[in-house]
Design a protein around this motif. Sequence first.
Motif, PDB file in Angstrom:
ATOM      1  N   ARG A   7      -0.823  -6.233   4.802  1.00 18.89           N
ATOM      2  CA  ARG A   7      -0.699  -6.052   3.356  1.00 18.89           C
ATOM      3  C   ARG A   7       0.773  -5.998   2.964  1.00 18.89           C
ATOM      4  O   ARG A   7       1.194  -6.595   2.001  1.00 18.89           O
ATOM      5  CB  ARG A   7      -1.392  -4.756   2.929  1.00 18.89           C
ATOM      6  N   ARG A   8       1.566  -5.250   3.771  1.00 24.36           N
ATOM      7  CA  ARG A   8       2.975  -5.155   3.437  1.00 24.36           C
ATOM      8  C   ARG A   8       3.671  -6.514   3.558  1.00 24.36           C
ATOM      9  O   ARG A   8       4.608  -6.805   2.848  1.00 24.36           O
ATOM     10  CB  ARG A   8       3.651  -4.131   4.350  1.00 24.36           C
ATOM     11  N   TYR A  11       4.772  -9.012   0.605  1.00 22.03           N
ATOM     12  CA  TYR A  11       5.819  -8.750  -0.376  1.00 22.03           C
ATOM     13  C   TYR A  11       7.216  -9.161   0.070  1.00 22.03           C
ATOM     14  O   TYR A  11       8.180  -8.875  -0.597  1.00 22.03           O
ATOM     15  CB  TYR A  11       5.798  -7.255  -0.738  1.00 22.03           C
ATOM     16  N   LEU A  16       7.431  -7.801  -4.752  1.00 20.64           N
ATOM     17  CA  LEU A  16       7.019  -6.404  -4.702  1.00 20.64           C
ATOM     18  C   LEU A  16       7.313  -5.681  -6.009  1.00 20.64           C
ATOM     19  O   LEU A  16       6.492  -4.888  -6.482  1.00 20.64           O
ATOM     20  CB  LEU A  16       7.711  -5.676  -3.536  1.00 20.64           C
ATOM     21  N   THR A  19       4.663  -6.467  -8.457  1.00 20.08           N
ATOM     22  CA  THR A  19       3.401  -5.890  -8.020  1.00 20.08           C
ATOM     23  C   THR A  19       3.376  -4.389  -8.284  1.00 20.08           C
ATOM     24  O   THR A  19       2.363  -3.825  -8.717  1.00 20.08           O
ATOM     25  CB  THR A  19       3.176  -6.168  -6.521  1.00 20.08           C
ATOM     26  N   LEU A  20       4.497  -3.730  -8.023  1.00 22.74           N
ATOM     27  CA  LEU A  20       4.594  -2.295  -8.299  1.00 22.74           C
ATOM     28  C   LEU A  20       4.444  -1.998  -9.790  1.00 22.74           C
ATOM     29  O   LEU A  20       3.780  -1.034 -10.179  1.00 22.74           O
ATOM     30  CB  LEU A  20       5.932  -1.762  -7.786  1.00 22.74           C
ATOM     31  N   ASP A  22       2.826  -3.803 -11.993  1.00 25.78           N
ATOM     32  CA  ASP A  22       1.412  -4.005 -12.331  1.00 25.78           C
ATOM     33  C   ASP A  22       0.582  -2.785 -11.947  1.00 25.78           C
ATOM     34  O   ASP A  22      -0.256  -2.308 -12.722  1.00 25.78           O
ATOM     35  CB  ASP A  22       0.863  -5.240 -11.616  1.00 25.78           C
ATOM     36  N   ALA A  23       0.806  -2.287 -10.736  1.00 26.14           N
ATOM     37  CA  ALA A  23       0.068  -1.113 -10.276  1.00 26.14           C
ATOM     38  C   ALA A  23       0.444   0.121 -11.086  1.00 26.14           C
ATOM     39  O   ALA A  23      -0.405   0.975 -11.371  1.00 26.14           O
ATOM     40  CB  ALA A  23       0.337  -0.875  -8.792  1.00 26.14           C
ATOM     41  N   VAL A  41       1.595   5.120  -6.892  1.00 27.31           N
ATOM     42  CA  VAL A  41       1.662   3.671  -7.101  1.00 27.31           C
ATOM     43  C   VAL A  41       1.912   2.967  -5.774  1.00 27.31           C
ATOM     44  O   VAL A  41       1.265   1.959  -5.448  1.00 27.31           O
ATOM     45  CB  VAL A  41       2.758   3.311  -8.121  1.00 27.31           C
ATOM     46  N   ARG A  44      -1.218   2.829  -3.730  1.00 29.29           N
ATOM     47  CA  ARG A  44      -2.161   1.824  -4.224  1.00 29.29           C
ATOM     48  C   ARG A  44      -1.767   0.422  -3.787  1.00 29.29           C
ATOM     49  O   ARG A  44      -2.624  -0.409  -3.482  1.00 29.29           O
ATOM     50  CB  ARG A  44      -2.239   1.880  -5.751  1.00 29.29           C
ATOM     51  N   VAL A  45      -0.482   0.168  -3.791  1.00 36.42           N
ATOM     52  CA  VAL A  45      -0.003  -1.164  -3.421  1.00 36.42           C
ATOM     53  C   VAL A  45      -0.075  -1.374  -1.909  1.00 36.42           C
ATOM     54  O   VAL A  45      -0.240  -2.496  -1.426  1.00 36.42           O
ATOM     55  CB  VAL A  45       1.428  -1.378  -3.951  1.00 36.42           C
TER      56      VAL A  45
END
Length: 203
Positions: A7-8, A11, A16, A19-20, A22-23, A41, A44-45
């Motif tokens: 998942r990491r 980014y 990233l 994406t952060l 958005d979260a 946050v 969640r990401v």
Amino acid sequence: MPGGPARRGRYHHGDLAATLVDAGLAQLAETGVAAFSVSEVARRVGVSTAAPYRHFADRDRFLAAVVTRAADALAAGIARALDEAGPDPRERLAAAAGAYTETVSVHRVGFDVIFAPGLRELRDEELARAGRELTGLLFPPALDLAGPDGALRLVEQVVVLAHGYATLDADGFLSSDRVTDEPTAVRARRAAAALIDGAVGRG
């Protein structure tokens, strides 16, 4: 945790920060500003709690970026409503109120957050730009209706009305009041039109 490194790995191309944000917007809609948490946050990401600080200096700068995204979404919604409302300034300002209610009831970011003293003290250029664009959409129809002496007061009244509808809608009050099945934004738009008529002597 299984799958964590994969998942990491999404980014490393530089997305990233977006994406952060958005979260963060999703979390802000759920918790509000007071409970906003950078570490939540990040969780969640799926990144470390230190990762956001490689893109944002501190919590307030990150929050400003999230609020800027929400302000831009609010401005876009109001701009669409203005375009669809036609040339009549009454209909345009009332439509803006409906769009404000609709967007703020989802994101929970209205004038109270966008122009919050704590965020204004940051002097964040992007947030300031978003705030100017937002107010710049509301003042032209208000000026047409109330003139330079009354425009600010009229915008204040319309925003307070729309924000009240948005807040009650977000808290579930208006969706369960059983008065009508009409969408809250429609109700706010109609109430704003009545307020405008009373304020400027139309109707």
